[in-house]
Design an enzyme around this catalytic site. Structure first.
Site, PDB file in Angstrom:
ATOM      1  N   ALA A  37      62.283 147.714 122.630  1.00 45.14           N
ATOM      2  CA  ALA A  37      62.889 147.220 121.396  1.00 45.14           C
ATOM      3  C   ALA A  37      61.922 146.256 120.731  1.00 45.14           C
ATOM      4  O   ALA A  37      61.602 145.199 121.283  1.00 45.14           O
ATOM      5  CB  ALA A  37      64.215 146.535 121.704  1.00 45.14           C
ATOM      6  N   GLY A  38      61.457 146.639 119.540  1.00 46.65           N
ATOM      7  CA  GLY A  38      60.460 145.821 118.849  1.00 46.65           C
ATOM      8  C   GLY A  38      59.130 146.543 118.908  1.00 46.65           C
ATOM      9  O   GLY A  38      58.580 146.759 119.987  1.00 46.65           O
TER      10      GLY A  38
ATOM     11  N   THR B  40      52.962 144.299 116.786  1.00 44.69           N
ATOM     12  CA  THR B  40      51.662 144.394 117.450  1.00 44.69           C
ATOM     13  C   THR B  40      51.817 144.619 118.957  1.00 44.69           C
ATOM     14  O   THR B  40      51.173 145.492 119.536  1.00 44.69           O
ATOM     15  CB  THR B  40      50.882 143.076 117.240  1.00 44.69           C
ATOM     16  OG1 THR B  40      50.903 142.783 115.852  1.00 44.69           O
ATOM     17  CG2 THR B  40      49.457 143.203 117.704  1.00 44.69           C
TER      18      THR B  40
ATOM     19  N   VAL C 165      53.946 133.697 128.321  1.00 42.75           N
ATOM     20  CA  VAL C 165      53.050 132.542 128.406  1.00 42.75           C
ATOM     21  C   VAL C 165      51.619 133.011 128.615  1.00 42.75           C
ATOM     22  O   VAL C 165      51.339 133.786 129.528  1.00 42.75           O
ATOM     23  CB  VAL C 165      53.440 131.618 129.581  1.00 42.75           C
ATOM     24  CG1 VAL C 165      52.491 130.430 129.658  1.00 42.75           C
ATOM     25  CG2 VAL C 165      54.876 131.136 129.448  1.00 42.75           C
TER      26      VAL C 165
ATOM     27  N   GLY D  64      43.868 135.874 109.799  1.00 36.37           N
ATOM     28  CA  GLY D  64      44.957 136.395 110.626  1.00 36.37           C
ATOM     29  C   GLY D  64      45.145 135.644 111.938  1.00 36.37           C
ATOM     30  O   GLY D  64      45.897 136.071 112.795  1.00 36.37           O
TER      31      GLY D  64
ATOM     32  N   ASP E 119      55.489 126.396 119.589  1.00 38.45           N
ATOM     33  CA  ASP E 119      55.187 127.558 120.425  1.00 38.45           C
ATOM     34  C   ASP E 119      54.670 127.119 121.804  1.00 38.45           C
ATOM     35  O   ASP E 119      55.117 127.621 122.834  1.00 38.45           O
ATOM     36  CB  ASP E 119      54.145 128.437 119.704  1.00 38.45           C
ATOM     37  CG  ASP E 119      53.656 129.586 120.565  1.00 38.45           C
ATOM     38  OD1 ASP E 119      54.429 130.546 120.750  1.00 38.45           O
ATOM     39  OD2 ASP E 119      52.520 129.521 121.068  1.00 38.45           O
TER      40      ASP E 119
ATOM     41  N   LYS F 204      56.452 127.556 125.707  1.00 32.73           N
ATOM     42  CA  LYS F 204      55.749 128.058 126.896  1.00 32.73           C
ATOM     43  C   LYS F 204      55.741 127.011 128.003  1.00 32.73           C
ATOM     44  O   LYS F 204      55.926 127.327 129.177  1.00 32.73           O
ATOM     45  CB  LYS F 204      54.333 128.451 126.507  1.00 32.73           C
ATOM     46  CG  LYS F 204      54.301 129.640 125.536  1.00 32.73           C
ATOM     47  CD  LYS F 204      52.924 129.798 124.906  1.00 32.73           C
ATOM     48  CE  LYS F 204      52.873 130.979 123.942  1.00 32.73           C
ATOM     49  NZ  LYS F 204      51.629 130.973 123.135  1.00 32.73           N
TER      50      LYS F 204
ATOM     51  N   GLY G  65      47.570 138.733 121.254  1.00 29.94           N
ATOM     52  CA  GLY G  65      46.983 140.006 120.849  1.00 29.94           C
ATOM     53  C   GLY G  65      47.648 141.168 121.564  1.00 29.94           C
ATOM     54  O   GLY G  65      48.283 141.002 122.602  1.00 29.94           O
TER      55      GLY G  65
END
Lengths: 429, 429
Positions: B12-13, B16, B136, B191, B205, B209, B306
C-alpha cells in the site's frame, strides 16, 4: 514471568572470550531473560586447566575435563566452542555437537575458513544452528547485517579492516614515523600482538575472516585456499609518507569482490583514499564496508576483539537460538559463473616504490619496461636528488593486470640502476 | 527447488519507496527465493492514483483502490505500509492488518513514534510481526543491529545523524560558507529538501526516528511527546566557522542517553569533535553510534533515504517474515527507575555566541551572570575589535545544567550591551 524452559549451554574454552561470555551472561542476566523470553543458563564448562583465576565464578557450573562430554550431555541444547584452532579438539567438538543434534556457537574463524561449508551443511541437515557472529570483527554485527539486514541485495564487494593488530601497527607507524619492527615489539609488550605474531601480521587471521564473509556475501563455498594473502611486514615508513603525500592511507584490507571474471578474495596492504570512512578507522578498531546493488555502501565499525565485544557477539547468537531465529550458516546461491579467480587476473591501480641510482636514463629504462607490459603510469614522484647516489622513485599506475605489472616489476628489479627489489602496494579507489 | 508456499504480500503506497520495493523484488527475485527459502510474491498493490508512471510494471498485481481491501484479503500474509502519515489511512491500514492476523512491514516513523508501543502490543497478542527496519536510517540495518546484534548489551547511549536533508544542508554550509536559507533553496531545487521542509529541518523527522530507537534501546515505551526537538534554522555560517576553530563540526544529532536521572531524548544541532567518525559523515548520509556495556561503541553508516536503500530495509523485514524470524517490536524491559527526564535536567557543555557592543565591562557583565548560575566557562574567543561597534563573543562552558544556563542566557540577552539574542549550541564529548 518467563514460562519457557531455559536454554542450556555448555562453554568449551575459558580464555579471555570464554570468561567474557560467562561474565556477560551474569552481568545482564535479567535483561537477557526479558529480551530472549527465557533464561540462558550455563550448564557446564570445560577448559584445559581447571585451576586458573579467570575473574569469574565457575562454581555453579558442572566442570568437564573433556569438552566432548559437553557435546554428549543430553541436557545441553547449545555448545559454545571458544577453544580455537582450525582442527583438533575444536573440530572434533563441533562435529560431535552437530551429530548429536545440538546447535553450535563459535568464534573460531580458522575452523570456519577450513571447514565452514561442510559444517554448515551438517547443521542444516540436522536442523540445528551453526552460528559464528563472533568469528569476524568481534562485536560488530557484520554477519547478521550481511546475511539478514542486507539480504535483499546482490553484494558486489565486501572489504574491511579485519585484524586489529595490523591496524594498530599501521596506525602507530603513521602517527609516529617509526619502523615496523619497532612498533611490533611495542605492540607485543602492550598485549596488542602475540609473542608469535605470524597469524596476525602475515594476514592469515584476516584471510580466515574474509573467507567466511565472502562465503556469505556471494553464496560460494568458503574457500580459504583461494584467498590471496600478503601481510604488512614489508611496509616501510617511507611508503606511509608517500601514501600521505598522494592522499592515501595504508590499511591491511581484506577484500572480496565480484568481477566480470569471478570472485576475487584478497588480503593485502591497500592504499585507500584518506577521505574514505575506512581510512579514518585507527588503532585496534575494525571496520567493514559492504556494497549492495540497492542499498549502496554501508559501513560498520567497532571493536574487533577483546572479551566484551566478542562475548557480545556470542551472546547475540545465543539469543537468536533461544528465540528460534535460525539462519542457515551459508546459503549456496547458484548465481552462475562466479567461481574464484586467481590473483594474477586482478586488475587495479598500484603504487610502486623503487630505490634507484640517481643517474641519467634510469627513468627511461623503467618507463620502457612498464610500456612493454602495457602498464600505464598515472603519476611519478622523484624529488630528492643525489647525483650518483640512491634516491626513491615513486609511481602510481592506472588500472593494470596484476600479472603484467608483476612481470614488469621483475624486469625493473633486475635493472642495474635499480638498487632494491621494487615495493608494490595495491590501490583501491 | 523451493517447496514452501510463497509469502504473499500487499503493498500500500507506491511512491518512491513503494516502487523501489516492487523493483527490488523483481530485480533480485531468484536470489531472494534462494535466501528466503520461498518466493516473496506481490499479490496486490494500492495507491491514491492508479494512472501514474512509476517506472515499474504493475500489470501482474491485483489493484485495490482501497488499501483496507489488502488488509482484508485472506490470501495475503503481509501488508507493506508505505503510505506515510502519523494517523489517517496508514494507521487504519496497520490496525486492520494486525487485527486480521497479518504481519505488517512499514517505513512509517511518524506512525511508530505516535502509536508504536500500542501497535507492537497488538502484534504480539496476535502472534504476528510488526517490522520497521526501513523507518530509521534507510538502508542501514540499525534496528536489527540494536535489537538482535547487540542484544547482549545494556545500552547507555544511541546517537545519530538521522535526517539526510539536515546533514546535506549543514555539510554544504560548512563546505561553501553559504547561509542556511540559500543552501535550503538549493536543496529544494535538487530534490534533497521538500517544498515544505518543516518536517526535516525543524527536527521532527529525526525526532520520530529517535523515539523509535530509544524505545528499542531502553525498553521504555515509545514516547515522542518527551523528545526535545530543535532544528537547524538558526545555525549561521559564523557558528560553523567558530565550530571549526574550536575543533568541532555541527551536526543535527538525535541522542537518547541513559543518565542517573533517567532517559534523555533530544534532537538538536550538536557540536561533535571533528575527529569523531560521526563528524566525517557528510551529505545525505546517515550514521548511528550505539554504546553498549560490553561491546563498546559501534558505528553504522550508509544511505538514510531513497528508493534503493529504503527498499533494501523493507525486503530484509520481508525475508525475516518469510523465514519465520520474528522479533518483538518492542520489549518492555523493567530496568527500574529509568523514566524520561526533561530537557531542563540535561547537564552538558555548551557553545554560546553573543553579539555585543565592543566597550569596556561587557565581558565582566556576562561573566557575572554565568557565575551567578554557577555556569563555569571553559574558553572564550573575542578576536575582532571594533570599538563602540558590534563584535561576536564566543564562549564554551564546562558541563552545566540546561536550566541554569538558560536562566543565565536570558539575563545576558537582556543586557543593554548585548545586541542579539544569545545563540547556544550543545556540545557532545
Amino acid at each position: 514471568m518467563v514460562a519457557s524452559a531455559p536454554l542450556r549451554i555448555g562453554v568449551a574454552g575459558l580464555g579471555t572470550v570464554g570468561a567474557g561470555v560467562v561474565k556477560l551472561l551474569e552481568d545482564n542476566r535479567a535483561l537477557l531473560t526479558q529480551r530472549a523470553g527465557r533464561r540462558i543458563e550455563i550448564a557446564a564448562v570445560s577448559a584445559r586447566r581447571r585451576a586458573a583465576d579467570r575473574g569469574v565464578d565457575l562454581s555453579g557450573f558442572a566442570w568437564q575435563d573433556d569438552p566432548l562430554a559437553i557435546a554428549d550431555d543430553p541436557s545441553i541444547d547449545v555448545v559454545v566452542e571458544l577453544m580455537g584452532g582450525e582442527a583438533g579438539p575444536a573440530l572434533a567438538l563441533v562435529e560431535r555437537a552437530l551429530a548429536n543434534g545440538k546447535s553450535v556457537v563459535t568464534a573460531n574463524k580458522a575452523l570456519l575458513a577450513h571447514h565452514g561449508s561442510r559444517l554448515g551443511q551438517i547443521a542444516r541437515q540436522r536442523g540445528v544452528g551453526l552460528c559464528f557472529e563472533a568469528s569476524v570483527a568481534g562485536g560488530i554485527p557484520v554477519i547478521k547485517a550481511l546475511r539478514e539486514g542486507l539480504v535483499g541485495n546482490r553484494i558486489s564487494r565486501i572489504s574491511g579492516i579485519l585484524n586489529g593488530t595490523c591496524n594498530y601497527i599501521l596506525s602507530t607507524m603513521r602517527e609516529t614515523g617509526r619502523a615496523f619492527d619497532d612498533v611490533l615489539a611495542d605492540a607485543q609488550k602492550l598485549g596488542y600482538a602475540e609473542a608469535d605474531p605470524t597469524l596476525d601480521i602475515d594476514g592469515w587471521d584476516a584471510a580466515h575472516k574474509l573467507a567466511v564473509l565472502a562465503g556469505i556475501a556471494f553464496g560460494t563455498p568458503v574457500d580459504f585456499e583461494r584467498v590471496y594473502v600478503e601481510g604488512i611486514r614489508h611496509i616501510s615508513p617511507l611508503d606511509i609518507e608517500y601514501a600521505e603525500e598522494l592522499g592515501f592511507r595504508i590499511k591491511l584490507l581484506g577484500t572480496a569482490v565480484r568481477t566480470e571474471r569471478g570472485i576475487e578474495q584478497r588480503v593485502h596492504p591497500t592504499m585507500v583514499q584518506a577521505t574514505e570512512a575506512i581510512a579514518q578507522v585507527d588503532g585496534v578498531f575494525n571496520a567493514v564496508v559492504i556494497e549492495g546493488d540497492h542499498v549502496g555502501r554501508v559501513v560498520l565499525q567497532g571493536r574487533g576483539a577483546g572479551a566484551g565485544p566478542t562475548a557480545s557477539a556470542v551472546v547475540a547468537d545465543l539469543v537468536d537460538l533461544a528465540t528460534g531465529r535460525l539462519s542457515p550458516a551459508f546459503v549456496e546461491a547458484a548465481e552462475g559463473g562466479i567461481g574464484p579467480v586467481s590473483m594474477s587476473e586482478h586488475d587495479g591501480p598500484s603504487y610502486v616504490r623503487l630505490m634507484v641510482r640517481d643517474q641519467p636514463g634510469v627513468i627511461a629504462d623503467i618507463a620502457a619496461e612498464l610500456r612493454n607490459e602495457r602498464v600505464s603510469m598515472e603519476a611519478m614522484i622523484q624529488r630528492r636528488h643525489h647525483p650518483g647516489g640512491a634516491v626513491p622513485v615513486v609511481l602510481t599506475t592506472h588500472p593494470s593486470k596484476e600479472a603484467a605489472l608483476s612481470r614488469a616489476l621483475e624486469r625493473i628489479g633486475a635493472l642495474e640502476s635499480v638498487l632494491e627489489p621494487p615495493r608494490m602496494i595495491r590501490i583501491e579507489l
